[in-house]
Design a protein around this motif. Sequence first.
Motif, PDB file in Angstrom:
ATOM      1  N   GLY A   1     -13.271   8.199   5.800  1.00  0.00           N
ATOM      2  CA  GLY A   1     -12.103   7.842   4.833  1.00  0.00           C
ATOM      3  C   GLY A   1     -12.152   9.007   3.821  1.00  0.00           C
ATOM      4  O   GLY A   1     -12.966  10.244   4.131  1.00  0.00           O
TER       5      GLY A   1
ATOM      6  N   LEU B   1      -4.582  -2.461   9.419  1.00  0.00           N
ATOM      7  CA  LEU B   1      -6.046  -2.418   9.625  1.00  0.00           C
ATOM      8  C   LEU B   1      -6.878  -2.873   8.382  1.00  0.00           C
ATOM      9  O   LEU B   1      -7.879  -3.701   8.339  1.00  0.00           O
ATOM     10  CB  LEU B   1      -6.522  -0.921   9.845  1.00  0.00           C
ATOM     11  N   ILE B   2      -6.033  -2.759   7.189  1.00  0.00           N
ATOM     12  CA  ILE B   2      -6.926  -3.187   6.138  1.00  0.00           C
ATOM     13  C   ILE B   2      -6.386  -4.439   5.140  1.00  0.00           C
ATOM     14  O   ILE B   2      -6.842  -4.786   4.193  1.00  0.00           O
ATOM     15  CB  ILE B   2      -7.068  -1.910   4.847  1.00  0.00           C
ATOM     16  N   HIS B   3      -5.227  -4.935   5.895  1.00  0.00           N
ATOM     17  CA  HIS B   3      -4.968  -6.112   5.150  1.00  0.00           C
ATOM     18  C   HIS B   3      -5.370  -7.399   5.459  1.00  0.00           C
ATOM     19  O   HIS B   3      -5.638  -7.688   6.785  1.00  0.00           O
ATOM     20  CB  HIS B   3      -3.385  -6.371   5.293  1.00  0.00           C
ATOM     21  N   ALA B   4      -6.084  -8.094   4.859  1.00  0.00           N
ATOM     22  CA  ALA B   4      -6.870  -9.393   5.147  1.00  0.00           C
ATOM     23  C   ALA B   4      -6.038 -10.476   5.404  1.00  0.00           C
ATOM     24  O   ALA B   4      -6.389 -11.586   5.930  1.00  0.00           O
ATOM     25  CB  ALA B   4      -7.993  -9.594   3.785  1.00  0.00           C
TER      26      ALA B   4
ATOM     27  N   LEU C   1      -2.158   1.618   9.808  1.00  0.00           N
ATOM     28  CA  LEU C   1      -3.082   1.642   8.768  1.00  0.00           C
ATOM     29  C   LEU C   1      -3.231   0.419   7.834  1.00  0.00           C
ATOM     30  O   LEU C   1      -4.341  -0.077   7.620  1.00  0.00           O
ATOM     31  CB  LEU C   1      -3.097   3.129   8.089  1.00  0.00           C
ATOM     32  N   LYS C   2      -2.083  -0.179   7.362  1.00  0.00           N
ATOM     33  CA  LYS C   2      -1.919  -0.970   6.487  1.00  0.00           C
ATOM     34  C   LYS C   2      -2.285  -2.451   7.155  1.00  0.00           C
ATOM     35  O   LYS C   2      -2.992  -3.152   6.531  1.00  0.00           O
ATOM     36  CB  LYS C   2      -0.434  -1.255   6.037  1.00  0.00           C
TER      37      LYS C   2
ATOM     38  N   MET D   1       0.841  -1.242  -0.138  1.00  0.00           N
ATOM     39  CA  MET D   1       0.086   0.184  -0.081  1.00  0.00           C
ATOM     40  C   MET D   1       0.804   1.205  -0.006  1.00  0.00           C
ATOM     41  O   MET D   1       0.497   2.260  -0.434  1.00  0.00           O
ATOM     42  CB  MET D   1      -0.870   0.021   1.086  1.00  0.00           C
TER      43      MET D   1
ATOM     44  N   TYR E   1      -7.893   6.774   9.690  1.00  0.00           N
ATOM     45  CA  TYR E   1      -7.420   5.994  10.840  1.00  0.00           C
ATOM     46  C   TYR E   1      -8.324   6.176  12.126  1.00  0.00           C
ATOM     47  O   TYR E   1      -8.674   7.141  12.320  1.00  0.00           O
ATOM     48  CB  TYR E   1      -5.864   6.689  11.044  1.00  0.00           C
TER      49      TYR E   1
ATOM     50  N   MET F   1      -9.933   5.093   0.757  1.00  0.00           N
ATOM     51  CA  MET F   1      -8.938   4.887   1.498  1.00  0.00           C
ATOM     52  C   MET F   1      -9.789   5.137   3.050  1.00  0.00           C
ATOM     53  O   MET F   1     -10.486   6.394   3.317  1.00  0.00           O
ATOM     54  CB  MET F   1      -7.838   5.952   1.559  1.00  0.00           C
ATOM     55  N   PRO F   2      -9.854   4.201   3.951  1.00  0.00           N
ATOM     56  CA  PRO F   2     -10.307   4.365   5.166  1.00  0.00           C
ATOM     57  C   PRO F   2      -9.698   5.333   5.965  1.00  0.00           C
ATOM     58  O   PRO F   2      -8.535   5.775   5.880  1.00  0.00           O
ATOM     59  CB  PRO F   2     -10.353   2.928   5.778  1.00  0.00           C
TER      60      PRO F   2
END
Length: 313
Positions: free
Chosen positions: A218, A308-311, A305-306, A1, A233, A230-231
Amino acid sequence: MTSYPTKNKEAADPILIVGSMAFDDLELPSVNAKDVVGGAATYAAYAASLFAPVRIVAVVGEDFPNSVLEELSERDVDVSGVERAKGKTFRWVGRYAQNLASRETLDTQLNVFADFRPKLPPSYADSPYVLLGNIQPQLQLDVLAQVKSPLLVAADTMNFWITGERKKLTEVLSKVDLLVINDEELRELADIHNIRRAAAAVRALGPKRLIVKRGEYGSMLFDDQGVFFMPAYPLEEEIDPTGAGDSFAGALLGYLSAVGTLDGGAVRRGLAFATAVASFCVEGVGPAKLKAIQRADVMMRLEALKTLIHAGG
């Protein structure tokens, strides 16, 4: 990201920021604060200066402290374009709701800002990156007439100009590369409630790219490559959202200058950097937190942040 800026700050191209410098009197859920140094140009300059040199054009009154301009200069912000006029500095008085989601303007004193006519020092004319704050559209056009072939022109606006200066604002939009506004402003500008259709209508007026700020929800980027989200934080403590949007825009242009490219991937990564910087702004009163952070702090928040959104997988 994310990716680190490829240039150190001194090697990056300068960002020209034109807008307001002000005093804010704030009624916040956690504290009341008077004489807070604010204004769109101030917040954007602090944020952009994390990544690139900054040139600022604004007007202040006789009451504006020299110490603020000296502090900006120490951050590689060229303040030779800041005019000191006879009279008082622009002042905004506002009260925020308990959830910080809305605010009420209690008083606006334009003071010297009422007669602001941006005049760029000759050395600013070659600025590659230009950020036009939400000043009167005619003044935005006056600035564009003074710069020579910039690589990127980004602009902000607000409901007051959308309602009262639509014709001039449309002329501005025909000349800018990037428009950064919030979702309420987008809907009013397009007269369309659906964000995706409203974004298409506004982009048809000229901007190649449109970024829609949605506060705690976001931001969204609309360009020829499609839509990117982009969400925000999620913060444990939110104190003062004043200037967060201006910090977002300043950080985005600073990052783009530092990486030296304007392709779609860079802009998308720039949204992550802008989000991280803006989140710091909300954690303090006025620009206090912005003034305290370094690039390393931004990178740490980016990693968070990465996560938070990494599955995974």
